[in-house]
Design a protein around this motif. Structure first.
Motif, PDB file in Angstrom:
ATOM      1  N   LEU A 280     -31.151  87.459 -36.968  1.00  0.00           N
ATOM      2  CA  LEU A 280     -31.478  88.870 -36.810  1.00  0.00           C
ATOM      3  C   LEU A 280     -30.685  89.483 -35.667  1.00  0.00           C
ATOM      4  N   ARG A 281     -30.563  88.737 -34.540  1.00  0.00           N
ATOM      5  CA  ARG A 281     -29.814  89.225 -33.392  1.00  0.00           C
ATOM      6  C   ARG A 281     -28.352  89.446 -33.758  1.00  0.00           C
ATOM      7  N   ALA A 282     -27.763  88.508 -34.487  1.00  0.00           N
ATOM      8  CA  ALA A 282     -26.364  88.636 -34.890  1.00  0.00           C
ATOM      9  C   ALA A 282     -26.169  89.803 -35.856  1.00  0.00           C
TER      10      ALA A 282
ATOM     11  N   PRO B 104     -25.323  74.269 -34.054  1.00  0.00           N
ATOM     12  CA  PRO B 104     -26.311  73.202 -34.145  1.00  0.00           C
ATOM     13  C   PRO B 104     -26.994  73.239 -35.501  1.00  0.00           C
ATOM     14  N   PRO B 105     -27.718  72.206 -35.867  1.00  0.00           N
ATOM     15  CA  PRO B 105     -28.237  71.987 -37.214  1.00  0.00           C
ATOM     16  C   PRO B 105     -28.679  73.208 -37.989  1.00  0.00           C
ATOM     17  N   ALA B 106     -29.502  74.077 -37.430  1.00  0.00           N
ATOM     18  CA  ALA B 106     -30.043  75.186 -38.226  1.00  0.00           C
ATOM     19  C   ALA B 106     -30.137  76.444 -37.362  1.00  0.00           C
ATOM     20  N   LEU B 107     -30.040  77.572 -38.036  1.00  0.00           N
ATOM     21  CA  LEU B 107     -30.192  78.865 -37.362  1.00  0.00           C
ATOM     22  C   LEU B 107     -31.598  79.384 -37.612  1.00  0.00           C
ATOM     23  N   ASP B 108     -32.268  79.784 -36.560  1.00  0.00           N
ATOM     24  CA  ASP B 108     -33.588  80.359 -36.781  1.00  0.00           C
ATOM     25  C   ASP B 108     -33.460  81.835 -37.114  1.00  0.00           C
ATOM     26  N   LEU B 109     -34.543  82.419 -37.563  1.00  0.00           N
ATOM     27  CA  LEU B 109     -34.546  83.804 -38.016  1.00  0.00           C
ATOM     28  C   LEU B 109     -34.186  84.758 -36.885  1.00  0.00           C
ATOM     29  N   GLU B 110     -34.641  84.478 -35.684  1.00  0.00           N
ATOM     30  CA  GLU B 110     -34.370  85.351 -34.544  1.00  0.00           C
ATOM     31  C   GLU B 110     -32.871  85.440 -34.257  1.00  0.00           C
TER      32      GLU B 110
ATOM     33  N   VAL C  42     -24.654  83.950 -29.272  1.00  0.00           N
ATOM     34  CA  VAL C  42     -25.784  84.298 -30.147  1.00  0.00           C
ATOM     35  C   VAL C  42     -26.125  83.159 -31.104  1.00  0.00           C
ATOM     36  N   GLY C  43     -25.451  82.001 -30.922  1.00  0.00           N
ATOM     37  CA  GLY C  43     -25.832  80.832 -31.693  1.00  0.00           C
ATOM     38  C   GLY C  43     -25.153  80.685 -33.023  1.00  0.00           C
ATOM     39  N   ILE C  44     -24.136  81.527 -33.321  1.00  0.00           N
ATOM     40  CA  ILE C  44     -23.465  81.407 -34.622  1.00  0.00           C
ATOM     41  C   ILE C  44     -22.423  80.299 -34.584  1.00  0.00           C
TER      42      ILE C  44
END
Length: 409
Positions: free
Chosen positions: A61-63, A52-58, A41-43
């Motif tokens: 929200l998913r996490a 990676p550099p930044a987490l987007d809002l999506e 989920v990109g965390i």
């Protein structure tokens, strides 16, 4: 690690096989799976490092949604109970007429001929009731000004207080606690201090003891359950703030008399359509100490709820088609038919008590109890009369019997 707490996951074949390995291997396996899950989920990155550099809002929200779902699954029965309470609360707000009923016949007009006739007067029964109003609740603290603060302080603090209450409600829900700020609102910290003052008033070393009249001393002795005092029975509403009040106020009495119990009576449930008047405790279940009770050291609340609170009559919430008058009549019937003691100590609520005075005092009597509420942690005694009539049993409060023991109106 959150997923590991989900009961269905613990029951799967893989989880059982892993559980047979060494603790270190189990921990590393779960950590590895958690890393993969969070990476998906990109965390976290796939090697467990920073993302990676930044987490987007999506992604955030998913996490967040996944975390909330895991919390709900972990405590699914509690969450479903909360949903049921929410639906019930909405139904009560929309359809309940708990405070609406046709005004009954004046009890003064019914009892006047009965009490003037020696034959019928001899059939009149009496019970002494002592009303004990609960300490201030969290609902009161959030939505009512109260006597402890000015209107300006209440207005300025209303929005921040409401936000705090909502956030705490979310916390209690996600952590799977059978608790609530709004439903069956618990006693507040201020309420606990009010009730603790009542307990000190009832204690044997109260500084007010020497100032009491003979009548007041008898009432205090009844409340304390002293040896040699007239026998008494502890009754209470099913709502937690009233039970907290009874447990704290009478902790000394309950400690001296292990067989003494607080009997929960459904007909004492508060008269209102608000969510705070709905019981959060399932039928016949032991009451669970609220987050306020658990943080307090004034009393072993859970011990009293478990060992000295009788929930045998607790059948859940009041019916949606009921009203206050029906429950008050039902309570009067119960007191005379099912309580052997002549003195009944009742833990309850302000609107219920005020409605009781308005209903059973003669309509020609102008008394403060019809206009004002009993103060938080206040104690008021009265004599309730019962007379048989062709239309069934009728009840009236003896106007001369009302006595303020502590607090007042």
């Amino acid at each position: 690690l959150v997923c590991w707490q989900i009961r269905p996951f613990r029951r799967c074949r893989y989880a059982r096989s892993v559980a047979n390995h060494q603790h270190h291997h189990l921990t590393m396996t779960i950590a590895s799976q958690a890393t993969d899950l969070l990476a998906s989920v990109g965390i976290l990155s796939s090697d467990g490092g920073l993302p990676p550099p930044a987490l987007d809002l999506e992604t955030l929200l998913r996490a967040t949604v996944m975390f909330v779902v895991c919390c709900i699954l972990y405590s699914l029965p509690v969450f479903l109970h909360r949903i049921k309470l929410t639906i019930l609360g909405i139904a009560y707000l929309l359809f309940c007429n708990d405070k609406s009923w046709k005004k009954p016949q004046d009890p003064g007009a019914i009892f006047e001929p009965i009490l003037t006739n020696p034959t019928t007067k001899a059939k009149v029964e009496k019970k002494t009731l002592i009303f004990v109003r609960h300490g201030e609740s969290n609902w009161n603290d959030t939505f009512n000004k109260g006597h402890h603060r000015s209107a300006l302080v209440f207005v300025l603090g209303f929005v921040p207080g409401l936000i705090k209450a909502v956030m705490y409600e979310v916390y209690l829900t996600l952590t799977g606690q059978v608790d609530s700020w709004f439903f069956d609102s618990p006693i507040s910290n201020l309420g606990l201090s009010q009730v603790d003052e009542l307990a000190k008033f009832l204690s044997g070393n109260s500084p007010d003891a020497s100032k009491r009249t003979k009548e007041e001393a008898v009432f205090v002795s009844i409340l304390r359950g002293d040896a040699g005092a007239p026998s008494s029975k502890l009754l209470c509403s099913s709502l937690r703030r009233a039970l907290s009040t009874m447990a704290c106020s009478f902790r000394e009495r309950l400690a001296r008399n292990p067989d003494d119990k607080i009997l929960v009576v459904p007909s004492l449930q508060e008269i209102s359509r608000n969510p705070d008047t709905l019981s959060i405790t399932p039928a016949h279940h032991t009451v669970q100490a609220s987050f306020v009770d658990r943080s307090s050291k004034v009393c072993a609340f859970q011990d009293i709820y478990t060992k000295q609170t009788d929930m045998s009559l607790h059948i859940g919430n009041k019916p949606i088609k009921t009203n206050g008058l029906k429950r008050m009549d039902e309570f009067c019937d119960f007191v005379f038919s099912s309580v052997d003691e002549d003195n009944v100590i009742i833990g309850g609520h302000s609107i219920y008590f005020r409605s009781f005075f308005r209903t059973y005092l003669p309509y020609t009597i102008d008394h403060v109890s019809k206009k004002r509420k009993v103060v938080n942690a206040g104690c008021v005694a009265l004599t309730l009369l019962k007379a048989p009539t062709p239309n069934g049993d009728k009840y009236m409060i003896d106007p001369k019997s009302i006595k303020v023991i502590y607090g007042g109106f």
